[in-house]
Design a protein around this motif. Structure first.
Motif, PDB file in Angstrom:
ATOM      1  N   CYS A  52       0.843  -1.192   0.000  1.00 42.84           N
ATOM      2  CA  CYS A  52       0.000   0.000   0.000  1.00 42.84           C
ATOM      3  C   CYS A  52       0.883   1.248   0.000  1.00 42.84           C
ATOM      4  O   CYS A  52       1.911   1.293   0.679  1.00 42.84           O
ATOM      5  CB  CYS A  52      -0.900   0.025   1.230  1.00 42.84           C
ATOM      6  SG  CYS A  52      -2.120  -1.320   1.269  1.00 42.84           S
ATOM      7  N   GLY A  53       0.451   2.254  -0.758  1.00 40.24           N
ATOM      8  CA  GLY A  53       1.204   3.504  -0.786  1.00 40.24           C
ATOM      9  C   GLY A  53       0.939   4.284  -2.059  1.00 40.24           C
ATOM     10  O   GLY A  53       0.233   3.814  -2.961  1.00 40.24           O
ATOM     11  N   VAL A  54       1.522   5.482  -2.132  1.00 43.18           N
ATOM     12  CA  VAL A  54       1.390   6.306  -3.326  1.00 43.18           C
ATOM     13  C   VAL A  54       2.260   5.709  -4.418  1.00 43.18           C
ATOM     14  O   VAL A  54       3.430   5.365  -4.191  1.00 43.18           O
ATOM     15  CB  VAL A  54       1.804   7.768  -3.047  1.00 43.18           C
ATOM     16  CG1 VAL A  54       1.727   8.600  -4.329  1.00 43.18           C
ATOM     17  CG2 VAL A  54       0.915   8.359  -1.970  1.00 43.18           C
ATOM     18  N   TRP A  55       1.681   5.582  -5.608  1.00 43.04           N
ATOM     19  CA  TRP A  55       2.365   4.898  -6.695  1.00 43.04           C
ATOM     20  C   TRP A  55       2.298   5.723  -7.974  1.00 43.04           C
ATOM     21  O   TRP A  55       1.301   6.401  -8.222  1.00 43.04           O
ATOM     22  CB  TRP A  55       1.732   3.514  -6.921  1.00 43.04           C
ATOM     23  CG  TRP A  55       2.324   2.763  -8.079  1.00 43.04           C
ATOM     24  CD1 TRP A  55       1.740   2.494  -9.280  1.00 43.04           C
ATOM     25  CD2 TRP A  55       3.636   2.218  -8.135  1.00 43.04           C
ATOM     26  NE1 TRP A  55       2.611   1.806 -10.089  1.00 43.04           N
ATOM     27  CE2 TRP A  55       3.783   1.622  -9.403  1.00 43.04           C
ATOM     28  CE3 TRP A  55       4.709   2.168  -7.242  1.00 43.04           C
ATOM     29  CZ2 TRP A  55       4.962   0.995  -9.816  1.00 43.04           C
ATOM     30  CZ3 TRP A  55       5.876   1.540  -7.639  1.00 43.04           C
ATOM     31  CH2 TRP A  55       5.985   0.946  -8.912  1.00 43.04           C
ATOM     32  N   ASP A  56       3.371   5.666  -8.782  1.00 46.31           N
ATOM     33  CA  ASP A  56       3.436   6.251 -10.117  1.00 46.31           C
ATOM     34  C   ASP A  56       3.713   7.758 -10.065  1.00 46.31           C
ATOM     35  O   ASP A  56       2.872   8.551  -9.620  1.00 46.31           O
ATOM     36  CB  ASP A  56       2.136   6.001 -10.888  1.00 46.31           C
ATOM     37  CG  ASP A  56       2.304   6.253 -12.390  1.00 46.31           C
ATOM     38  OD1 ASP A  56       3.295   6.891 -12.791  1.00 46.31           O
ATOM     39  OD2 ASP A  56       1.441   5.806 -13.154  1.00 46.31           O
ATOM     40  N   THR A  57       4.892   8.138 -10.526  1.00 47.61           N
ATOM     41  CA  THR A  57       5.278   9.549 -10.510  1.00 47.61           C
ATOM     42  C   THR A  57       4.558  10.359 -11.581  1.00 47.61           C
ATOM     43  O   THR A  57       4.363  11.571 -11.416  1.00 47.61           O
ATOM     44  CB  THR A  57       6.797   9.682 -10.724  1.00 47.61           C
ATOM     45  OG1 THR A  57       7.170   9.034 -11.953  1.00 47.61           O
ATOM     46  CG2 THR A  57       7.569   9.049  -9.568  1.00 47.61           C
ATOM     47  N   THR A  58       4.159   9.737 -12.670  1.00 44.42           N
ATOM     48  CA  THR A  58       3.483  10.471 -13.735  1.00 44.42           C
ATOM     49  C   THR A  58       2.021  10.754 -13.389  1.00 44.42           C
ATOM     50  O   THR A  58       1.472  11.802 -13.754  1.00 44.42           O
ATOM     51  CB  THR A  58       3.548   9.695 -15.065  1.00 44.42           C
ATOM     52  OG1 THR A  58       2.934   8.409 -14.890  1.00 44.42           O
ATOM     53  CG2 THR A  58       4.981   9.516 -15.518  1.00 44.42           C
TER      54      THR A  58
END
Length: 247
Positions: A52-58
């Motif tokens: 779980c977590g923030v994913w994908d820089t774009t």
């Protein structure tokens, strides 16, 4: 070449692949809580992420998929079913460079399904992206090539269906790569790029399963009757013989 028992098993593999993938996607997505899963916003790969977590820089988004083992297992099963369908119907679909090139590309795409299942994006992003490229790149090119199979082949019988699927898939791939959702969302556009192959395989599996055993693209396959003589099951051949006798 007749649609023998092996070919029929291959058709059934194709028929099962898409439902396995779609049902697992639906069930896994429904298990999301914070946030809820969105087919328009989230990628398919988000369902398989292990952490779980923030994913994908774009396109930063919070990903938390508690039932990710189900999705990854189903994706691997999809890879096996699609590959099995291809290999078991390899000769049934026809011959020639166009057919073989299309089959090879599609087989590589099944390897892509296996890679994205075994290596979730948050575990090994490089191998996961390679799998996605095989699915949306090699697979969709192969699907379009299959649409140009000679009409004399089994694959060529369903040219319109195959060309339509290939064109939609490549258009979806192009728009997804450009991060353009066109009202569907980027996640929705990814599905436009990914789903045509398994859905096409499912439709072809149904069509092949309905093909009479012993008949394939106009070739008459003799079968031995109960009294030891050979009988044919091709109506045009029977009509031709009857016509010659009546003269």
């Amino acid at each position: 070449m007749n649609l023998n028992r092996t070919g029929r098993v291959g058709a059934l593999c194709w028929l099962a692949a898409s439902p396995v993938f779609l049902v697992a996607s639906l069930i896994t997505g429904l298990r999301w809580r914070e946030p809820t899963y969105s087919w328009a916003t989230h990628n398919i790969s988000d369902l398989g992420n292990a952490h779980c977590g923030v994913w994908d820089t774009t396109r930063p988004r919070y990903v938390c998929s508690p039932w990710h083992p189900l999705m990854n297992t189903a994706t691997l099963a999809t890879a096996v079913l699609l590959a099995g369908g291809l290999l078991l119907t390899w000769r049934v679909l026809g011959r020639g460079p166009v057919v073989r090139t299309a089959q090879t590309h599609l087989l590589l795409a099944t390897g892509g399904y296996a890679l994205v299942a075994l290596y979730p994006a948050d575990i090994d992003e490089n191998l996961h992206v390679l799998g996605a490229v095989l699915i949306m790149g090699m697979g969709n090119v192969g699907l379009l090539l299959a649409g140009f199979a000679p009409r004399s082949t089994t694959l060529g019988r369903w040219r319109r269906l195959t060309l339509t699927a290939g064109l939609i898939a490549l258009a979806g791939t192009t728009l997804f790569a450009a991060q353009q959702g066109l009202g569907l969302g980027v996640g929705g556009m990814e599905r436009v790029a990914v789903l045509p192959f398994p859905l096409w395989a499912c439709a072809l599996g149904v069509l092949l399963a309905e093909t009479p055993v012993g008949v394939d693209h106009g070739v008459v396959v003799p079968k031995k009757s109960t009294d030891g003589r050979f009988a044919t099951h091709h109506n045009s051949m029977i009509d031709g013989v009857s016509g010659r006798r009546s003269r």
